[in-house]
Structure formats: structure tokens, C-alpha cells
Scaffold this motif. Structure first.
Motif, PDB file in Angstrom:
ATOM      1  N   MET A  92      17.082 -65.602  12.538  1.00  0.00           N
ATOM      2  CA  MET A  92      17.194 -66.089  13.914  1.00  0.00           C
ATOM      3  C   MET A  92      17.267 -67.618  13.920  1.00  0.00           C
ATOM      4  SD  MET A  92      14.579 -65.506  17.136  1.00  0.00           S
ATOM      5  CE  MET A  92      14.871 -63.738  17.140  1.00  0.00           C
ATOM      6  N   SER A  93      18.130 -68.149  14.722  1.00  0.00           N
ATOM      7  CA  SER A  93      18.271 -69.604  14.832  1.00  0.00           C
ATOM      8  C   SER A  93      17.094 -70.222  15.570  1.00  0.00           C
ATOM      9  CB  SER A  93      19.557 -69.957  15.580  1.00  0.00           C
ATOM     10  OG  SER A  93      20.700 -69.599  14.853  1.00  0.00           O
ATOM     11  N   THR A  94      16.837 -71.490  15.272  1.00  0.00           N
ATOM     12  CA  THR A  94      15.908 -72.292  16.068  1.00  0.00           C
ATOM     13  C   THR A  94      16.689 -73.489  16.604  1.00  0.00           C
ATOM     14  OG1 THR A  94      15.193 -73.574  14.133  1.00  0.00           O
ATOM     15  CG2 THR A  94      13.914 -71.600  14.705  1.00  0.00           C
ATOM     16  N   TYR A  95      16.166 -74.090  17.674  1.00  0.00           N
ATOM     17  CA  TYR A  95      16.932 -75.126  18.360  1.00  0.00           C
ATOM     18  C   TYR A  95      16.064 -76.338  18.692  1.00  0.00           C
ATOM     19  CZ  TYR A  95      20.148 -71.239  19.302  1.00  0.00           C
ATOM     20  OH  TYR A  95      20.992 -70.164  19.174  1.00  0.00           O
ATOM     21  N   VAL A  96      16.749 -77.468  18.801  1.00  0.00           N
ATOM     22  CA  VAL A  96      16.177 -78.682  19.375  1.00  0.00           C
ATOM     23  C   VAL A  96      17.094 -79.099  20.519  1.00  0.00           C
ATOM     24  CG1 VAL A  96      15.700 -81.136  19.027  1.00  0.00           C
ATOM     25  CG2 VAL A  96      15.063 -79.485  17.256  1.00  0.00           C
ATOM     26  N   LEU A  97      16.504 -79.350  21.684  1.00  0.00           N
ATOM     27  CA  LEU A  97      17.264 -79.809  22.848  1.00  0.00           C
ATOM     28  C   LEU A  97      16.784 -81.206  23.199  1.00  0.00           C
ATOM     29  CD1 LEU A  97      19.346 -79.137  25.080  1.00  0.00           C
ATOM     30  CD2 LEU A  97      17.423 -78.255  26.449  1.00  0.00           C
ATOM     31  N   ARG A  98      17.675 -82.169  23.062  1.00  0.00           N
ATOM     32  CA  ARG A  98      17.339 -83.563  23.378  1.00  0.00           C
ATOM     33  C   ARG A  98      17.847 -83.916  24.773  1.00  0.00           C
ATOM     34  NH1 ARG A  98      20.115 -86.136  18.073  1.00  0.00           N
ATOM     35  NH2 ARG A  98      18.703 -85.342  16.455  1.00  0.00           N
ATOM     36  N   TYR A  99      16.928 -84.427  25.591  1.00  0.00           N
ATOM     37  CA  TYR A  99      17.344 -84.892  26.915  1.00  0.00           C
ATOM     38  C   TYR A  99      16.243 -85.732  27.532  1.00  0.00           C
ATOM     39  CZ  TYR A  99      19.900 -84.998  31.291  1.00  0.00           C
ATOM     40  OH  TYR A  99      20.602 -85.431  32.389  1.00  0.00           O
ATOM     41  N   PHE A 100      16.579 -86.384  28.635  1.00  0.00           N
ATOM     42  CA  PHE A 100      15.627 -87.197  29.375  1.00  0.00           C
ATOM     43  C   PHE A 100      14.652 -86.291  30.146  1.00  0.00           C
ATOM     44  CE2 PHE A 100      19.765 -89.490  29.337  1.00  0.00           C
ATOM     45  CZ  PHE A 100      19.391 -90.558  28.530  1.00  0.00           C
ATOM     46  N   PRO A 101      13.520 -86.823  30.594  1.00  0.00           N
ATOM     47  CA  PRO A 101      12.537 -86.013  31.334  1.00  0.00           C
ATOM     48  C   PRO A 101      12.893 -85.859  32.815  1.00  0.00           C
ATOM     49  CG  PRO A 101      11.691 -88.222  31.057  1.00  0.00           C
ATOM     50  CD  PRO A 101      13.009 -88.188  30.307  1.00  0.00           C
ATOM     51  N   ILE A 102      14.121 -85.407  33.082  1.00  0.00           N
ATOM     52  CA  ILE A 102      14.570 -85.165  34.456  1.00  0.00           C
ATOM     53  C   ILE A 102      15.296 -83.829  34.503  1.00  0.00           C
ATOM     54  CG2 ILE A 102      14.767 -87.608  35.078  1.00  0.00           C
ATOM     55  CD1 ILE A 102      17.797 -87.385  34.594  1.00  0.00           C
ATOM     56  N   LYS A 103      15.362 -83.231  35.704  1.00  0.00           N
ATOM     57  CA  LYS A 103      16.066 -81.962  35.872  1.00  0.00           C
ATOM     58  C   LYS A 103      17.501 -82.266  36.282  1.00  0.00           C
ATOM     59  CE  LYS A 103      11.992 -79.288  37.141  1.00  0.00           C
ATOM     60  NZ  LYS A 103      11.874 -78.730  35.796  1.00  0.00           N
ATOM     61  N   ALA A 104      18.382 -82.309  35.313  1.00  0.00           N
ATOM     62  CA  ALA A 104      19.777 -82.649  35.600  1.00  0.00           C
ATOM     63  C   ALA A 104      20.710 -81.882  34.660  1.00  0.00           C
ATOM     64  CB  ALA A 104      19.978 -84.158  35.504  1.00  0.00           C
ATOM     65  N   ARG A 105      21.246 -82.557  33.646  1.00  0.00           N
ATOM     66  CA  ARG A 105      22.314 -81.962  32.847  1.00  0.00           C
ATOM     67  C   ARG A 105      21.844 -80.957  31.786  1.00  0.00           C
ATOM     68  NH1 ARG A 105      24.428 -87.757  32.178  1.00  0.00           N
ATOM     69  NH2 ARG A 105      25.893 -88.044  33.896  1.00  0.00           N
ATOM     70  N   ALA A 106      20.538 -80.837  31.575  1.00  0.00           N
ATOM     71  CA  ALA A 106      20.070 -79.936  30.512  1.00  0.00           C
ATOM     72  C   ALA A 106      19.354 -78.697  31.042  1.00  0.00           C
ATOM     73  CB  ALA A 106      19.143 -80.681  29.555  1.00  0.00           C
ATOM     74  N   GLU A 107      19.277 -78.520  32.362  1.00  0.00           N
ATOM     75  CA  GLU A 107      18.483 -77.415  32.895  1.00  0.00           C
ATOM     76  C   GLU A 107      19.082 -76.043  32.603  1.00  0.00           C
ATOM     77  OE1 GLU A 107      15.169 -77.619  34.373  1.00  0.00           O
ATOM     78  OE2 GLU A 107      15.720 -79.274  33.062  1.00  0.00           O
ATOM     79  N   VAL A 108      20.395 -75.920  32.657  1.00  0.00           N
ATOM     80  CA  VAL A 108      21.015 -74.618  32.349  1.00  0.00           C
ATOM     81  C   VAL A 108      20.744 -74.251  30.898  1.00  0.00           C
ATOM     82  CG1 VAL A 108      23.161 -73.312  32.223  1.00  0.00           C
ATOM     83  CG2 VAL A 108      22.795 -74.909  34.103  1.00  0.00           C
ATOM     84  N   ALA A 109      20.898 -75.212  30.002  1.00  0.00           N
ATOM     85  CA  ALA A 109      20.625 -74.959  28.585  1.00  0.00           C
ATOM     86  C   ALA A 109      19.178 -74.544  28.386  1.00  0.00           C
ATOM     87  CB  ALA A 109      20.942 -76.200  27.753  1.00  0.00           C
TER      88      ALA A 109
END
Length: 210
Positions: free
Chosen positions: A1-18
Motif C-alpha cells: 500500500m502506498s503512503t503519501y505526503v501532502l504539502r500545503y499551507f494551513p488554509i482550506k483552499a487548493r488542497a482540500e479535495v486531495a
């Protein structure tokens, strides 16, 4: 099974769907907030979000651009529309329109004071056109709480995440930005929102909002 890292700012914007899709999948992932702008040059295109997938054999797959990340994760979960090339093209169009509105919010957050009035005027025009068009598309599908068919797909999830974020505006948000997407002004959009909100797919993400 894959594992992931999601990098983003601490706001609800472009990374919420991911983030929603990763939580729904049950795969292990880590949210990372890079120091900015110190770590800007370490990102593939000097921007966020970035998704890094580590496969079981240790191979790493790095992906930038919010829509590309969303659609990659949605494809892996079988959530992209499967009813032909026309609906796939429509799905691409609709999700890009959400990104356009989000980008205007972000632009307003960081814009100089003297340019915000211009952005607000653009936002009003775009939001009104967005609601009118999306309500039409949803009505053509029977106003059943879905963009395509009768099952939850990526586009429904994208809309849910968008409205969730816009109802929690941050600092320097466009005044009244959520009003265009209220139940009174956008009943079809809100039916999609409510359908996804109560679905098993969104349950792990919804739990993080409480």
C-alpha cells in the motif's frame, strides 16, 4: 500500500479535495506545512500543493498542481466520471471553474489594498456566472444532488470541498463571498453539498471539521 505526503499551507483552499480523498481512501498520509518562502525552491514548480507518493517498493512519485493531484487520487479511487468523453470534458471544465474562483480568493487575500476592489468586482461577476451555469448543469441531471448520474463522483466532492472552504473565509476574505453559494441563491449546489456531506466517502473528512 502506498503512503503519501501532502504539502500545503494551513488554509482550506487548493488542497482540500486531495485531503478529503486521502482520508476517504484510508491510506496513510502526512500533512506537511513547508516554511515559506524559504522552501519555495524545493517544490517542483515553486508552488503548492505537492503530493509525494511512496510505493511499497520505495519508489517515489511526486506530483504538483491541485487539479492534477485531485484527479490522480480520484482516478485511483474510481471516482472520475465514466460515462464517456463528453462527460469527462465537462468534468474537467467544471472543476477548473472551481479552481478559478478559489484562485480569486487567494489573490484577494494577498493583494495590495488598492487592488482589492477590482478583484472583488471580478469575483462578483465570476461567482454569478458560476452559480447560473452550475445550477443549469445540475438541473439537467435531475437536481438529484449529483453532477453526473446518481452516484457521488469527483465533481460532487470538489464542489463540497469548495463550499466548505468558502463558508470558513480567512483573513482578508472577500466580504459576502459565501452569499452567492447560499441555499437560497444556489439550491442545486447546496443539494450536492448536503449529499456529499452525509456520504460515507466524506465522513472521515467531515469528522475533522468538528
Amino acid at each position: 500500500m502506498s503512503t503519501y505526503v501532502l504539502r500545503y499551507f494551513p488554509i482550506k483552499a487548493r488542497a482540500e479535495v486531495a485531503r478529503l480523498l486521502l482520508l476517504a481512501s484510508g491510506d496513510k498520509f502526512t500533512n506537511v506545512i513547508p516554511e515559506w518562502p524559504e522552501e519555495k525552491d524545493n517544490q517542483p514548480l515553486g508552488q503548492l500543493p505537492v503530493l509525494i507518493e511512496t510505493l511499497e517498493d520505495g519508489t517515489e512519485f511526486e506530483l504538483s498542481d491541485s487539479i492534477a493531484i485531485e484527479k490522480y487520487l480520484a482516478r485511483k479511487s474510481g471516482l472520475l466520471v465514466k460515462s464517456g468523453p463528453m462527460d469527462t470534458a465537462r468534468e474537467d471544465q467544471l472543476s477548473s471553474q472551481i479552481k478559478d474562483v478559489i484562485d480569486m480568493h487567494i489573490a484577494h487575500m494577498y493583494a495590495p489594498e488598492d487592488s482589492r476592489e477590482f478583484i472583488e468586482a471580478q469575483y462578483r461577476s465570476k461567482a454569478e456566472a458560476f452559480v447560473k451555469y452550475h445550477e443549469k448543469i445540475l438541473a439537467e441531471n435531475g437536481s438529484n444532488g449529483h453532477y453526473f448520474g446518481s452516484k457521488t463522483t469527483y465533481m460532487d466532492i470538489a464542489l463540497f470541498a469548495f463550499i466548505t472552504g468558502i463558508r470558513q473565509p480567512g483573513e482578508n476574505a472577500i466580504e459576502g463571498c459565501a452569499d452567492y453559494f447560499s441555499k437560497r441563491n444556489a439550491p442545486g449546489l447546496n443539494k450536492v453539498y448536503e449529499t456529499v456531506q452525509t456520504s460515507s466517502i466524506a465522513a472521515p473528512y467531515v469528522a475533522t471539521l468538528k
